[in-house]
Enzyme design. Sequence first.
Site, PDB file in Angstrom:
ATOM      1  N   HIS A  11       0.849  -1.188   0.000  1.00  0.00           N
ATOM      2  CA  HIS A  11       0.000   0.000   0.000  1.00  0.00           C
ATOM      3  C   HIS A  11       0.883   1.236   0.000  1.00  0.00           C
ATOM      4  O   HIS A  11       2.104   1.151   0.113  1.00  0.00           O
ATOM      5  CB  HIS A  11      -0.948   0.020   1.203  1.00  0.00           C
ATOM      6  CG  HIS A  11      -0.293  -0.250   2.521  1.00  0.00           C
ATOM      7  ND1 HIS A  11       0.367   0.712   3.246  1.00  0.00           N
ATOM      8  CD2 HIS A  11      -0.177  -1.395   3.242  1.00  0.00           C
ATOM      9  CE1 HIS A  11       0.845   0.185   4.355  1.00  0.00           C
ATOM     10  NE2 HIS A  11       0.539  -1.093   4.382  1.00  0.00           N
ATOM     11  N   HIS A 119      12.016  -6.031   1.774  1.00  0.00           N
ATOM     12  CA  HIS A 119      11.105  -5.006   2.286  1.00  0.00           C
ATOM     13  C   HIS A 119      11.594  -4.404   3.605  1.00  0.00           C
ATOM     14  O   HIS A 119      11.619  -3.175   3.766  1.00  0.00           O
ATOM     15  CB  HIS A 119       9.709  -5.614   2.459  1.00  0.00           C
ATOM     16  CG  HIS A 119       8.649  -4.627   2.812  1.00  0.00           C
ATOM     17  ND1 HIS A 119       8.164  -3.705   1.915  1.00  0.00           N
ATOM     18  CD2 HIS A 119       7.971  -4.407   3.972  1.00  0.00           C
ATOM     19  CE1 HIS A 119       7.236  -2.960   2.493  1.00  0.00           C
ATOM     20  NE2 HIS A 119       7.088  -3.359   3.751  1.00  0.00           N
ATOM     21  N   GLU A 178      -3.806  -4.257  12.766  1.00  0.00           N
ATOM     22  CA  GLU A 178      -4.683  -4.153  11.603  1.00  0.00           C
ATOM     23  C   GLU A 178      -5.964  -4.954  11.809  1.00  0.00           C
ATOM     24  O   GLU A 178      -7.061  -4.507  11.463  1.00  0.00           O
ATOM     25  CB  GLU A 178      -3.966  -4.642  10.351  1.00  0.00           C
ATOM     26  CG  GLU A 178      -2.915  -3.700   9.802  1.00  0.00           C
ATOM     27  CD  GLU A 178      -2.331  -4.203   8.495  1.00  0.00           C
ATOM     28  OE1 GLU A 178      -2.993  -5.020   7.821  1.00  0.00           O
ATOM     29  OE2 GLU A 178      -1.217  -3.792   8.146  1.00  0.00           O
ATOM     30  N   ASN A 284       3.021   4.767  15.544  1.00  0.00           N
ATOM     31  CA  ASN A 284       2.274   4.818  16.801  1.00  0.00           C
ATOM     32  C   ASN A 284       2.995   5.747  17.761  1.00  0.00           C
ATOM     33  O   ASN A 284       3.916   5.352  18.479  1.00  0.00           O
ATOM     34  CB  ASN A 284       2.148   3.400  17.381  1.00  0.00           C
ATOM     35  CG  ASN A 284       1.148   3.332  18.519  1.00  0.00           C
ATOM     36  OD1 ASN A 284       1.279   4.017  19.517  1.00  0.00           O
ATOM     37  ND2 ASN A 284       0.133   2.487  18.359  1.00  0.00           N
ATOM     38  N   ALA A 386       0.901  16.361   8.160  1.00  0.00           N
ATOM     39  CA  ALA A 386       1.010  17.746   7.699  1.00  0.00           C
ATOM     40  C   ALA A 386       1.932  18.480   8.662  1.00  0.00           C
ATOM     41  O   ALA A 386       1.705  18.496   9.866  1.00  0.00           O
ATOM     42  CB  ALA A 386      -0.359  18.412   7.675  1.00  0.00           C
ATOM     43  N   ARG A 465       0.126  15.655  20.568  1.00  0.00           N
ATOM     44  CA  ARG A 465       1.134  15.240  19.584  1.00  0.00           C
ATOM     45  C   ARG A 465       1.742  16.500  18.985  1.00  0.00           C
ATOM     46  O   ARG A 465       1.368  16.964  17.920  1.00  0.00           O
ATOM     47  CB  ARG A 465       0.492  14.360  18.515  1.00  0.00           C
ATOM     48  CG  ARG A 465       1.484  13.638  17.613  1.00  0.00           C
ATOM     49  CD  ARG A 465       0.766  12.863  16.532  1.00  0.00           C
ATOM     50  NE  ARG A 465       0.110  13.745  15.583  1.00  0.00           N
ATOM     51  CZ  ARG A 465      -0.927  13.410  14.823  1.00  0.00           C
ATOM     52  NH1 ARG A 465      -1.459  12.233  14.926  1.00  0.00           N
ATOM     53  NH2 ARG A 465      -1.457  14.281  13.967  1.00  0.00           N
TER      54      ARG A 465
END
Length: 531
Positions: A11, A119, A178, A284, A386, A465
């Site tokens: 993804h 990976h 997930e 996380n 962002a 955060r």
Amino acid sequence: MRVLGINAIFHDPAAALVIDGHTVAAAEEERFSRRKHGKRPVPFSAWELPEMAARWCLEEAGLTPADLDAVAYSYDPALAEDGTAPWEELRTTYARRAPQFLATALPGLDPDIVRFVPHHAAHAASTGLAAPFGGNCAVLVADGRGECGSYLAGRYDDQQLVRLAEQRLPHSLGLLYEDLTEHLGFLRSSDEYKVMALASHAEPVHLDLMREHITTTGDGGFQIVPIEWNTLAKAPDGELLREHAELAASVQRRLEEVLLELTTWLHEQTGERRLAMAGGVALNCVANTRIFAEGPFDEVWVQPAAGDSGTALGAALHVASGEPLAPMPGADLGRSWSDDEVEQVLKTAKVVYEKPTDLAAVVARALADDEIIAWFQGRSEYGPRALGRRSLLANPCHAANLERMNDVKGREQFRPIAPMVLQSRAHELFERGPVPSPYMLFVHDVRPEWRDRIPAVVHVDGTARAQTVADDPLLERVLEEFDRRTGVPVVVNTSLNTAGRPMVDSPRDALECFGSSPIDLLAIGPFVVRR
């Protein structure tokens, strides 16, 4: 050496370009295609290459495909094992043929220069070889899965990866999270951050059970016994209940504990002071702060594109590691537009705009007046956060702005919004998390005396955060002007997009978002567009 990195297999397809050891461009395909995550994270979509992102990276550097010395593909089909997941054989078949697909997508490219990079080696390189501290360090990668594993722990010694521990499937911290994400009604490989936010709304009442099912093995690995989620909380029927938050809190807390145990083992093996982290689990930020605050490492750095998009850069750095490599210069590695190009878009759209003599003062005044600002400046960010390039800004002093911003974005109301703070002032407001913290990958405790002053950005557990801002003169001026007007050196910063849409990337995207959302002012380059 000119190396183009490609991520396509799971993804978040992305491309990155490294030239003579320097990262010059990196972008996710979603910013071009306007499809969130570039594609649905299903195994039979492995052929969806980041064609537009790759072409842009080359154009940005003035290169053609024929100019490349190598293309690094962040998956090695030779390491995959059929039967580890549905559609595995189909996925690896497409991966094996990636050189031909790339040659078709990028005419002039020699398919023989495509190199497959494991990976997790790509994840490791994206952080260990890109970290600002440079030199040797410990490295930890945790995600859903790679070819046949889900975790890697090791160290970098003279830019070479030394593997110390790996975890094979089916045991996976990322897949566990997930699965819980999907059980709670969210989109897996996409909405895991929602589970992290939900976890703060309850106590981990199932923690003892999680400790029985999720254990470390003492040799740098872990084991997971499947958990029957329905026995703990049935899948929600349109509404999230306390039992769902309790389940999220229990898994979240055990994840933090396991990561602390793994990083402690890694420190014992390496003796390194510095830890670099990547993989989807490294997004996380609650767990990251516990690793920083309670773990044995003096410095912890997390790749801002820690998810699969970052493996495009990591694969390129891995292939280029035979030459000196410069640290990643920042997350602002995407597209930008000149002032003239922005103005032409505004004229074409026939919107009324102005060019103030002091943009920072205009924006700070609007924020102090409790207006919502769409902020579009410079090169777009690489990764999911962002960071002051494609942001929505607001006043943190009003508690109602949490609900207001979530309404603007069409998000769930349990989700927090984040503060942006002058780095020089961060210690006055925040503690426990690291400073500087430029990538929003750690949470910080908000000091008690500030919680009532910036209530919009204080989560239910008293954390925020925070993003620290330095070396960005325009954004620093906004924060300074806002501080001068309000006595608060903080503004709300969240991504410039609405739910289910990728982050705004181009001026056209910005105008579309501004026009369809209750945003009061768009600051785009040196120009201002008002509602």
